[in-house]
Design a protein around this motif. Structure first.
Motif, PDB file in Angstrom:
ATOM      1  N   ALA A 153      42.396  32.783  38.116  1.00 19.34           N
ATOM      2  CA  ALA A 153      41.089  32.159  37.931  1.00 19.34           C
ATOM      3  C   ALA A 153      39.969  33.175  37.706  1.00 19.34           C
ATOM      4  N   THR A 154      40.092  34.362  38.300  1.00 20.34           N
ATOM      5  CA  THR A 154      38.971  35.311  38.258  1.00 20.34           C
ATOM      6  C   THR A 154      39.285  36.637  37.575  1.00 20.34           C
ATOM      7  N   GLY A 155      40.538  36.909  37.293  1.00 22.47           N
ATOM      8  CA  GLY A 155      40.928  38.223  36.780  1.00 22.47           C
ATOM      9  C   GLY A 155      40.235  38.611  35.491  1.00 22.47           C
ATOM     10  N   TRP A 156      40.195  37.689  34.532  1.00 17.72           N
ATOM     11  CA  TRP A 156      39.555  38.011  33.254  1.00 17.72           C
ATOM     12  C   TRP A 156      38.057  38.232  33.432  1.00 17.72           C
ATOM     13  N   PHE A 157      37.430  37.435  34.310  1.00 17.74           N
ATOM     14  CA  PHE A 157      36.004  37.623  34.574  1.00 17.74           C
ATOM     15  C   PHE A 157      35.748  38.975  35.218  1.00 17.74           C
ATOM     16  N   PHE A 158      36.556  39.341  36.226  1.00 17.28           N
ATOM     17  CA  PHE A 158      36.381  40.642  36.873  1.00 17.28           C
ATOM     18  C   PHE A 158      36.532  41.774  35.861  1.00 17.28           C
ATOM     19  N   LYS A 159      37.550  41.670  35.018  1.00 13.41           N
ATOM     20  CA  LYS A 159      37.761  42.710  34.006  1.00 13.41           C
ATOM     21  C   LYS A 159      36.555  42.804  33.079  1.00 13.41           C
ATOM     22  N   TRP A 160      36.107  41.672  32.566  1.00 16.40           N
ATOM     23  CA  TRP A 160      34.964  41.665  31.650  1.00 16.40           C
ATOM     24  C   TRP A 160      33.726  42.243  32.327  1.00 16.40           C
ATOM     25  N   LEU A 161      33.433  41.811  33.532  1.00 21.21           N
ATOM     26  CA  LEU A 161      32.252  42.268  34.252  1.00 21.21           C
ATOM     27  C   LEU A 161      32.293  43.764  34.513  1.00 21.21           C
ATOM     28  N   LEU A 162      33.424  44.264  34.971  1.00 19.00           N
ATOM     29  CA  LEU A 162      33.532  45.671  35.327  1.00 19.00           C
ATOM     30  C   LEU A 162      33.537  46.569  34.094  1.00 19.00           C
ATOM     31  N   VAL A 163      34.137  46.113  33.014  1.00 16.69           N
ATOM     32  CA  VAL A 163      34.088  46.891  31.768  1.00 16.69           C
ATOM     33  C   VAL A 163      32.648  46.933  31.244  1.00 16.69           C
ATOM     34  N   GLN A 164      31.944  45.799  31.323  1.00 17.75           N
ATOM     35  CA  GLN A 164      30.537  45.781  30.902  1.00 17.75           C
ATOM     36  C   GLN A 164      29.692  46.715  31.755  1.00 17.75           C
ATOM     37  N   ARG A 165      29.922  46.708  33.043  1.00 19.21           N
ATOM     38  CA  ARG A 165      29.163  47.584  33.949  1.00 19.21           C
ATOM     39  C   ARG A 165      29.488  49.046  33.679  1.00 19.21           C
ATOM     40  N   TYR A 166      30.757  49.336  33.407  1.00 18.70           N
ATOM     41  CA  TYR A 166      31.161  50.702  33.087  1.00 18.70           C
ATOM     42  C   TYR A 166      30.464  51.178  31.823  1.00 18.70           C
ATOM     43  N   GLU A 167      30.474  50.342  30.801  1.00 16.03           N
ATOM     44  CA  GLU A 167      29.824  50.705  29.551  1.00 16.03           C
ATOM     45  C   GLU A 167      28.321  50.871  29.728  1.00 16.03           C
ATOM     46  N   GLN A 168      27.716  50.035  30.549  1.00 18.68           N
ATOM     47  CA  GLN A 168      26.292  50.153  30.804  1.00 18.68           C
ATOM     48  C   GLN A 168      25.981  51.448  31.564  1.00 18.68           C
ATOM     49  N   LYS A 169      26.803  51.770  32.534  1.00 19.84           N
ATOM     50  CA  LYS A 169      26.548  52.953  33.362  1.00 19.84           C
ATOM     51  C   LYS A 169      26.754  54.247  32.579  1.00 19.84           C
ATOM     52  N   TYR A 170      27.797  54.296  31.805  1.00 17.55           N
ATOM     53  CA  TYR A 170      28.140  55.526  31.124  1.00 17.55           C
ATOM     54  C   TYR A 170      27.767  55.521  29.640  1.00 17.55           C
TER      55      TYR A 170
END
Length: 174
Positions: A153-170
């Protein structure tokens, strides 16, 4: 505000585990099945894989210590196990193809190991009276099934969110 989103989600999941734990045990026929939500460690593994390994380990120590203090009164058990599971997941995912399916399978194996380790520990100190067969049927399998539903239920959302945050941070351009 977005920079604290990773921590806020971990905090939210930390507080949601006991809420979902109130739904357990589930009675199906004459049997009572124990469902133990492990949302936080699932999320921390996602953080380690898709965002930042060091931050995930630090969060694992902090939330493990909070879990020890608030829920089990044995300081050090979860604060030791959570970072170890995170480190194992990072090591394994370096050697296999990274996608949500393999991460989900790894999470199921880690959860089985976590629950089995906790069962052995509780049996040694005398707080569990379940036999291994009962543990396997009444706790381990229902827990893994319930947490698999959470991962799906949440895996794809977690992946999308964390990849977006990674890209934003770096500032990674893809």
């Amino acid at each position: 505000m977005i920079r604290f989103l990773v921590i806020f989600i971990a905090l939210f999941l930390f507080y949601m585990e006991p809420v979902f734990g109130l739904l357990s045990p589930v009675s199906i026929g004459p049997e009572f099945y124990i469902l133990v939500p492990r949302f936080l460690i699932i999320y921390l593994v996602f953080v380690a894989i898709y965002y930042n390994r060091k931050r995930a380990i630090i969060l694992g120590v902090i939330f493990g210590l909070l879990y020890d203090v608030f829920f089990i009164d044995i300081i050090g058990l979860y604060s030791f196990i959570y970072p170890i599971l995170i480190a194992i997941s990072v090591w394994v995912m370096r050697h296999v193809h990274l996608n949500v399916l393999t991460l989900s399978l790894l999470l199921l194996m880690l959860l089985a190991g976590l629950e089995s380790l906790l069962f052995v520990f509780n049996t040694i100190i005398g707080t569990s009276s379940l036999l291994f067969d009962e543990f396997l049927q009444l706790r381990l399998l229902p827990t893994m099934l319930a947490n698999l539903v959470f991962v799906v239920a949440t895996g794809w959302f977690f992946k999308w969110l964390l990849v977006q945050r990674y890209e934003q941070k770096y500032h990674v351009n893809t």
